[in-house]
Structure formats: C-alpha cells, structure tokens
Design an enzyme around this catalytic site. Structure first.
Site: not given
Length: 600
Positions: A388, A524
């Site tokens: 990232n 999540d």
C-alpha cells in the site's frame, strides 16, 4: 501390521480419487502390487516375501476379485518389478535372505520368455550389493521412453525410502548389465517436514496415456521410518530419568528411604535358615542385582545433603531443570505427534489456498518473518502481498519463501485494497491474514478445513459480538461473556475470494467503502455486513487458535495501537454501516457449536 492390496478409482484423470475396497487379503503381508495385461487377461504381482515366494494372481472380476495363478519364483523376493524389453521379460528384485546380501542395497535380475516363466537368474547376480543409498531396491516399475529403458530405485541412506533415484539401463543382456543414474527432475517442495514428501518418497509409477502424454503416481511421507518406535523409546527413557532423579533426590535429602526385602538378597554362606522361612527360588542374576541395589541404597542412606546448604540448592536447581526437560521430552514424545503440521482432508481430499497480506514499507521486517513461517504450511500455494505504501521489496531476493511470493503494488493507500478482485489468484480459497499475526501451521490448516466444510462462510480466529442500542464495538471478552458472536475479523479469516471480493467491490457497497477510506478502518466489519446480507443462513464461523502472537506490539507500526481510539472509530463505522444496510444483518451464533470442539 499386515499389508493388504487396496483399490482407489479416479474418473477425472487422477485429480480426485475414491476408495473402492480391498482387492487382495492374504494371511501374510503383501505390498508393492504390479498390475498388467497379458493375452487379454489382467494379472497382479504383489510382493509376498513374508510367504517366502513371488506369486502371480489373475483377475476374476477386476478390480476386486482375484485368484492365485501360480508361483513365479520360489524365493522371498522384495519389491519385484517386471518389464518387457527386447522381446524378453525382465524381473528386477531384491533378496535380503541371501548370505552376504546387504539390506536395501541388493539387486538381482531374472529373465523369462513370458510373464509365467521359466525364470532364469542373471549371470551377474547380484548386479548390485552395496550401501543403502545406491538405489538398488526398486522404487517402481521400469518404463521405456524414446527407446531407452529406465529403472527407479530407492535411496534408503537416511531412512527407509528416503528418496527416489532413476537409472538409464545402458546394457541389459543375459550376460551383462550396466546402468547410469540420470536426473529424476521431480519438482521438490521447500516446505521441509510439512511437504507431502517431506521425509520420504520411495515409489513412482509412470504410465503413458493413449494421447501420448505421461502421468505418474508418486507416494510421499512426512514421517521417517521407525519414528513412532523412536518416540516411545525416548519418552520411556525420559520417564525413567525423571523417576530415578526424584528417587535419588529423596534419598540424598533424607526425605525417602530405599529398602530391598531381605528375602530377595541371597543368604550368606553358613547362615542358618529358620524352618518356617521360605526363600523364593529366584534366578541367580536377580539375586545379584538385588544385592547390588541393597548395597547402593545403604551407601546413599549414609549420604545426607542438607536441603538449605549451597550444595543442596545447586543440586536441587540442577535436578529441577533436568526434571522439567524430562517432562517436556516425555510429553512431546507421547503426545506431540510426528513433528509435521499436516493438512486435514475433507471427504478424503486435500486442497490449497492463497494467503493475502496487506502491508507497507515500515512493516517489512514483520512481513519477512511472516513469509518465512507461513510459506512452510502444507496447504499454502502462493502468498500475495498487497503493498500500500513505500518502495516495494523484491519478491525473490528479500524473502525466504517455500512458495511463490507476488507483490501487488497499489496506487492508493486504502484498506479496501485487501479485498480487491485479483484474476491472478488461482485458488477459490483465500486466507486474509494480517502481517503482524503469528500462529501455528496446524491452526491455519484447521481453519482451512473448517472453511472447506462450509465454503460459503467467513471462517476465522477472532470473534466479536456487535449489539447494543446504540451499537458499540467491543472486544472478544465481551463476546465470550455473552456466550456468542456474530462477526469474525478478516485480519485472520478464510473466504471465497471469487464471491466475497466481487460483492465487496460491487456498486451496492460503494458508500460503505467510502466510510472505510474516511476512517482508514473497518474494512473487516464491512465484509461481515456484506456477506451476512447475502444469505439467511450462517455467514461466520469461529475456530480457536492454540496460540497467536501479535507482533505489532513490538513496533509502533499498527493502526490499532491506540485501542480506545481504534474502538471509537469502529463504533462510528457500525452506526454508518447500519444506516447504509438498513439495519444489522449479523446473527448471533454460540461457541462450542462444532463437534470437534475447534471453536472451544
């Protein structure tokens, strides 16, 4: 401890196999079956050295009904293999009962005009008789390729059936034999004991299909020969050391006394034996051993070490250390398994999964440790690193990996990248695991099995319970206090990548993904909302890890280091997700719902 011949059947060119049954069961051990066609009939030649001969069976109804046809050679031949070459039938085998024969290093050749004989020994027999690692013992049926004959042999140097070797048969006549080893070129795994052939691979049968292609069946084992007996011996030795050490400490410190019954000690010469005393008639050697034990115990009783003295303290510390080591050794030998963390089958079949880890430059040391450990797990096929931020590492140079590592560099630092569809992922199962979580390969394999049993679920290791009015994010202790959970953190979870990733990046979830980017958190939770919204059945399942370490605690590179701030953000995410999805689709499930107690 007696081998039979079993049958498995494949209808998809060897991809999956189904057990059919027992083909042949004799009163003695049989193994190493060679099945072949001859004159429109099917025959099987298994090893029956325990019976003292080499026997041939004929199929009455293939593959489960066989009848004894004839004895080929009246000798206890081991791992006999037959092949037709230059219009004659040649039989390669070992005979460990010959005088001077070296076990697993002996090879003989026999020749006949047909599979039924008569078989005549080669003029140079034994053609090999040397160390166990020379590949003398057969490791499969010889085969011809491009006009050349090749023989497979077992290298039994380290352990029985350690590895396969292949030999080019240069000369094979009634009078002469010569072979030269050539590379086997069988792809080897770097997973060590966790590989399917981590310790042994001693049999390979290669067949040419009608299409001209070749298929080979190869066996493998994660456990060396005699491993169970060795574990029992070491465990028993550790218990004996523990018992002896504790007895000696008790006697030396004066806490215990050792007495040998007088009737076990032989009487002295001239000693008067009272008429009502009967001495047992024990062997002389036993009497001598009892006498020595009595003398030793007398000497030890004369030595008394004060427990509070320096010598007593040193002896106590040393004894305690040895005792702990002995207990650990005994427990490991009797209950610790074989040392390999093996995969778990589902309906007799095994599979593989892809691991996905999302990270950035500041956590490279975490990632290197992560890759080295998890790449050795048996069912891991590939590790995909979602990079990232920062300069990406070199997938080959910077990692010690047993499986391919692929670095996927993302243009934007977003937690949504974790679930981005990836056409290069070749497995249906994906294991999303944060790069700062370390757990055993066995725990990973158990989770994979649980997912394979229910591939429509999100299966993971960190449960949470989302409830309350208003909604509030809480830790695992709260879920356990309420005896249930309805959310699984995707920082350690298995999922169906094809289905879950596509749903996560669908147009319907665009607003929710924007919430993830705004808080740089909660991806999540969003995945749980999305999957639960797709079904009325169970969407999550928990598997309890034996242990897990969060290595982010050892560094400052973690988004959840400020626990309260992290929880506050997740509570805000919950409120916004509930608005987007018109409520909370998460259903509560009880712990201890699995019969194997893996969720205990």
């Amino acid at each position: 401890m007696q081998g039979d011949i079993g049958v498995a059947e494949s209808s998809d060119q060897g991809v999956t196999w189904t057990y059919v049954g027992i083909a042949l069961d004799e009163e003695w051990h049989i193994s190493y079956p060679q099945v072949f066609d001859y004159d429109s009939e099917v025959y099987m030649m298994p090893e029956s050295s325990n019976h003292g001969d080499l026997r041939l069976y004929k199929a009455v109804e293939f593959p489960l009904q066989w009848t004894f046809h004839k004895t080929l050679i009246d000798q206890p031949l081991v791992d006999a293999s037959m092949v037709k070459y230059n219009d004659e039938f040649w039989l390669f085998a070992s005979n460990h009962h010959h005088f001077g024969s070296r076990k697993n290093g002996h090879l003989e050749i026999w020749v006949a005009p047909s599979p039924f004989g008569p078989w005549k020994g080669h003029a140079q027999n034994p053609v090999k008789n040397g160390p166990r690692n020379i590949g003398a013992r057969n490791g499969g049926v010889p085969f011809s390729h491009e006009g050349k004959l090749y023989r497979l042999g077992q290298d039994c140097g380290e352990t029985y059936g350690h590895r396969l070797r292949v030999f080019d048969v240069v000369t094979l006549t009634d009078e002469n034999y010569h072979e030269v080893e050539v590379p086997l070129n069988l792809e080897q795994s770097n997973k060590g004991r966790n590989a399917w052939n981590g310790k042994r691979s001693h049999h390979m049968n290669a067949h040419q299909l009608p299409s001209g292609k070749w298929i080979a069946v190869v066996d493998g084992d994660r456990v060396p020969s005699g491993d169970l007996a060795m574990n029992y011996a070491l465990g028993g030795g550790a218990l004996f050391i523990l018992f002896s050490l504790n007895m000696m400490m008790g006697i030396l410190f004066g806490y215990a006394r050792c007495y040998v019954p007088h009737f076990l000690i032989p009487g002295k010469r001239g000693e008067t034996v009272l008429p009502w005393v009967v001495r047992p008639q024990l062997p002389t050697r036993f009497h001598k051993a009892a006498s020595r034990l009595s003398k030793t115990s007398s000497l030890l009783r004369g030595v008394n070490i004060p427990a509070k003295s320096c010598l007593g303290c040193l002896f106590g510390i040393a004894s305690f250390t040895v005792s702990v080591c002995a207990v650990c050794m005994a427990v490991s030998c009797f209950f610790g398994g074989n040392g390999a963390e093996e995969p778990y089958a589902v309906e007799g079949q095994y599979s593989q999964f892809t691991m996905v880890a999302m990270t950035y430059e500041a956590r490279l040391w975490n990632l290197q440790m992560y890759v080295k450990h998890y790449s050795r797990c048996a069912s891991v096929r590939e590790i995909v690193v979602v990079w990232n931020k920062g300069t990406p590492p070199d997938a080959v140079r910077d990692f010690d990996s047993a499986v391919p590592v692929r670095i996927r560099v993302e243009p934007q630092n977003s937690l949504n990248n974790r679930f981005k569809p990836d056409e290069m992922i070749k497995t249906k199962a994906v294991f999303e695991l944060d790069d700062d979580i370390m757990m055993t390969c066995d725990d990973v394999e158990r989770g994979f099995r649980a997912w394979r049993e229910n591939p429509d679920r999100l299966v993971g290791y960190y449960p949470r319970l989302i409830d309350g009015a208003p909604l509030k994010y809480r830790n695992e202790r709260y879920a356990r206090s309420q005896s249930g959970y309805n959310l699984i953190l995707t920082g350690a979870a298995f999922m169906d990548s094809e289905f879950a990733f596509a749903k996560y990046w669908s147009q319907d979830a665009e607003k929710a993904r924007a919430v993830v980017d705004r808080f740089f958190n909660c991806e999540d939770i969003l995945m749980n909302f999305i999957l639960a919204n797709q079904t009325t059945e169970r969407a999550v399942e928990y598997v309890h890890p034996s242990w897990a370490i969060d290595t982010s605690k050892l560094s400052g590179a973690a988004i959840s280091r400020d626990t309260q701030g992290h929880y506050d953000k997740r509570t805000k995410c919950l409120l916004q997700f509930s608005e987007i999805f018109n409520g909370v689709p998460l259903r509560k499930w009880d712990f201890l719902s699995r019969q194997d107690s893996w969720d205990n």
